[in-house]
Design a protein around this motif. Sequence first.
Motif, PDB file in Angstrom:
ATOM      1  N   GLY A 164       0.823  -1.202   0.000  1.00 27.38           N
ATOM      2  CA  GLY A 164       0.000   0.000   0.000  1.00 27.38           C
ATOM      3  C   GLY A 164       0.857   1.252   0.000  1.00 27.38           C
ATOM      4  O   GLY A 164       0.575   2.228  -0.697  1.00 27.38           O
ATOM      5  N   MET A 165       1.907   1.205   0.751  1.00 25.27           N
ATOM      6  CA  MET A 165       2.792   2.363   0.854  1.00 25.27           C
ATOM      7  C   MET A 165       3.484   2.652  -0.476  1.00 25.27           C
ATOM      8  O   MET A 165       3.649   3.813  -0.863  1.00 25.27           O
ATOM      9  CB  MET A 165       3.830   2.115   1.943  1.00 25.27           C
ATOM     10  N   ASP A 168       0.713   4.024  -2.885  1.00 23.13           N
ATOM     11  CA  ASP A 168       0.654   5.453  -2.571  1.00 23.13           C
ATOM     12  C   ASP A 168      -0.544   6.119  -3.249  1.00 23.13           C
ATOM     13  O   ASP A 168      -1.505   5.442  -3.607  1.00 23.13           O
ATOM     14  CB  ASP A 168       1.945   6.085  -3.121  1.00 23.13           C
TER      15      ASP A 168
ATOM     16  N   HIS B 161       2.396   8.008   1.720  1.00 23.74           N
ATOM     17  CA  HIS B 161       2.735   6.699   2.279  1.00 23.74           C
ATOM     18  C   HIS B 161       1.743   6.292   3.350  1.00 23.74           C
ATOM     19  O   HIS B 161       1.289   5.152   3.402  1.00 23.74           O
ATOM     20  CB  HIS B 161       4.144   6.721   2.886  1.00 23.74           C
ATOM     21  N   VAL B 163      -1.459   7.316   3.890  1.00 17.76           N
ATOM     22  CA  VAL B 163      -2.801   6.948   3.408  1.00 17.76           C
ATOM     23  C   VAL B 163      -2.742   5.664   2.587  1.00 17.76           C
ATOM     24  O   VAL B 163      -3.666   4.850   2.636  1.00 17.76           O
ATOM     25  CB  VAL B 163      -3.480   8.075   2.601  1.00 17.76           C
ATOM     26  N   GLY B 164      -1.654   5.468   1.869  1.00 21.68           N
ATOM     27  CA  GLY B 164      -1.513   4.218   1.132  1.00 21.68           C
ATOM     28  C   GLY B 164      -1.492   3.032   2.073  1.00 21.68           C
ATOM     29  O   GLY B 164      -2.095   1.992   1.804  1.00 21.68           O
ATOM     30  N   MET B 165      -0.827   3.198   3.182  1.00 23.33           N
ATOM     31  CA  MET B 165      -0.715   2.109   4.151  1.00 23.33           C
ATOM     32  C   MET B 165      -2.082   1.782   4.751  1.00 23.33           C
ATOM     33  O   MET B 165      -2.404   0.619   4.984  1.00 23.33           O
ATOM     34  CB  MET B 165       0.269   2.500   5.244  1.00 23.33           C
ATOM     35  N   ARG B 167      -4.994   2.353   3.246  1.00 20.07           N
ATOM     36  CA  ARG B 167      -5.821   1.772   2.173  1.00 20.07           C
ATOM     37  C   ARG B 167      -5.478   0.313   1.995  1.00 20.07           C
ATOM     38  O   ARG B 167      -6.345  -0.534   1.839  1.00 20.07           O
ATOM     39  CB  ARG B 167      -5.606   2.502   0.849  1.00 20.07           C
TER      40      ARG B 167
END
Lengths: 207, 207
Positions: A164-165, A168, B161, B163-165, B167
Motif C-alpha cells: 500500500g505504501m 501510494d 505513504h 494513506v496508502g498504508m 488503504r
Amino acid sequence: MAAARTTRRNGRRDALLQAAAEVFFEQGYAATSIDAIIERAGGSKRNIYNEFGNKEGLFSAIVRESADKLLSPLVIEEIEGHDLRATLTAFGRHSMDAYMSPTLIGIYRIAVTEANRFPDLVKSFYEQGPGRTAVRLAEVLEAARERGEIQADDCLRLAGHFVGMTRDNLHLQVVLGLRPPPSDEEAREAVASAVEIFLNGVRRSRK
Amino acid sequence: MAAARTTRRNGRRDALLQAAAEVFFEQGYAATSIDAIIERAGGSKRNIYNEFGNKEGLFSAIVRESADKLLSPLVIEEIEGHDLRATLTAFGRHSMDAYMSPTLIGIYRIAVTEANRFPDLVKSFYEQGPGRTAVRLAEVLEAARERGEIQADDCLRLAGHFVGMTRDNLHLQVVLGLRPPPSDEEAREAVASAVEIFLNGVRRSRK
DNA sequence: GGCCTCCGGTAATAGGCGTTACCATTGACG
DNA sequence: CGTCAATGGTAACGCCTATTACCGGAGGCC
C-alpha cells in the motif's frame, strides 16, 4: 500440412487480442463495440466470433493472457537471499513496474467496473496478482521475523501495508488519468522512501 | 406561492439522484439506461431531461453532490491539537470510513473507467478527496517536523505513504467486490497497525 | 372562475449494438 | 485437377438506447 493455416490463425488471434485490448482499456467494456475493434484490427467480425465465441469470451481471453504475461515474473523471480532492505527494494520496484504498466492499469480499470459482470475473472486476477504478491511478501517477512530482524504480529497485514505504501497516491492518480506513470527515477525514490519508513517501523527495537 | 412547487421539485430531484446513483454504481455508466433509472425512481424520463439535461448532466450532478457530502467533513474537521499518534489515528479512521463507504466506492469504480469521458469531473473529485486529504495530512506532518517530533524530507510524500498504508489491499478487495467493507473492529486494527509502523518509521531517532 | 404557464406521461425517432445467416473464396488433399 | 471443409466478408435481424415531439392536465395568478 495444416501448420501454415494454424500459424496464420495464431497471428490473427494475437492481432485481435492486441487491438481489442487497446479499445477495451480506452473505452471500457460496455462502451466498446465489436465494430470498433475490427476497425482497428482489420478483417471482419466473423474473425472474432469464430475465435472467441462472443464479446465476453474475447474480453476474458485478454485478461487471462495479459495477466499471465505480466504477473508471472513477479512470482517466479527469486528475490530472496540478500538482506531485507535489498529484498524489499527489489520487491517494491518490481511490483511498482507491474502495477504501473499500461496493460495492468487498463485491466485494473475495467476489473473495477465490471466486477459484477465477471466475478470469477476478477477473483482470479486478484489472486494471481496483488493477492499472491502479498502472500509472497508475507513469507519473506515471516522469515525475517524468525531471524529476529523484525518484530511483527501479522505478517500478511504488514505485507499489505508495504505494498500500500508503495502504491501510494501514485497509483490512484495514474488510474484516474491525472498523471503519467512515474519515471524510473520517481519510482526509485518512492520505493526507497517507503522501504526506509517500513524498515524503521518494523525494526526489532520497536517499542 | 411557487414554494410548494419548488420543494416538490427538489424532493423529486433528490429521489432521482438517489435512484440514479444506485443504478450507476451497480452497473457502471455506459451500461446504465435511463429507463432502468426511471424504473427505480418512478415517474418518467421527461423528469430527468427537464432536470439534468441529459445522461452526462445527471451523472455529473451525482458525483458533485455526493462527493461534497462525503468529503467535506474530512477537511473541515479539526483533528489537530492532540499528540501525533492520536491525530494520525483519527485521520486514518476518518479517511478509511470515507473511502470504504458504498457511495465513494461506487464513485471510485466509475471514475476509474470513465476518466476519459469526464476528465474535469475526475480531476475535481481527486482534488477534493484524496488530494486534499494528502495535502492536509502533509501540513500536520510538517508541523510535527518543525516541533522536532519526526524526521522527514518530503512531507507530502510521507502523507501519501500513510494513506496508502491504511488503504492497503483492503480498498482494492472491496473495490473489486471480493469482500465487504471492513467492520469497525477491522478498521480500527488496520489503522492502529499502520499508525504504529508509520510513527516508528519516521521517528526522530531514524538513522 | 378563467387563463396561462409549466410539468410529466406516452410514444415516436433515429441510430447503434451484438449476433448470425448466407455466400464467395481459399487452400489442403487425394 | 477436382472435391471438400474451413474461413472470412457482407448484409441483415432484432433488440435496446438516448433523446425529443406531442399533448393532456394540474396548479398559480388575476
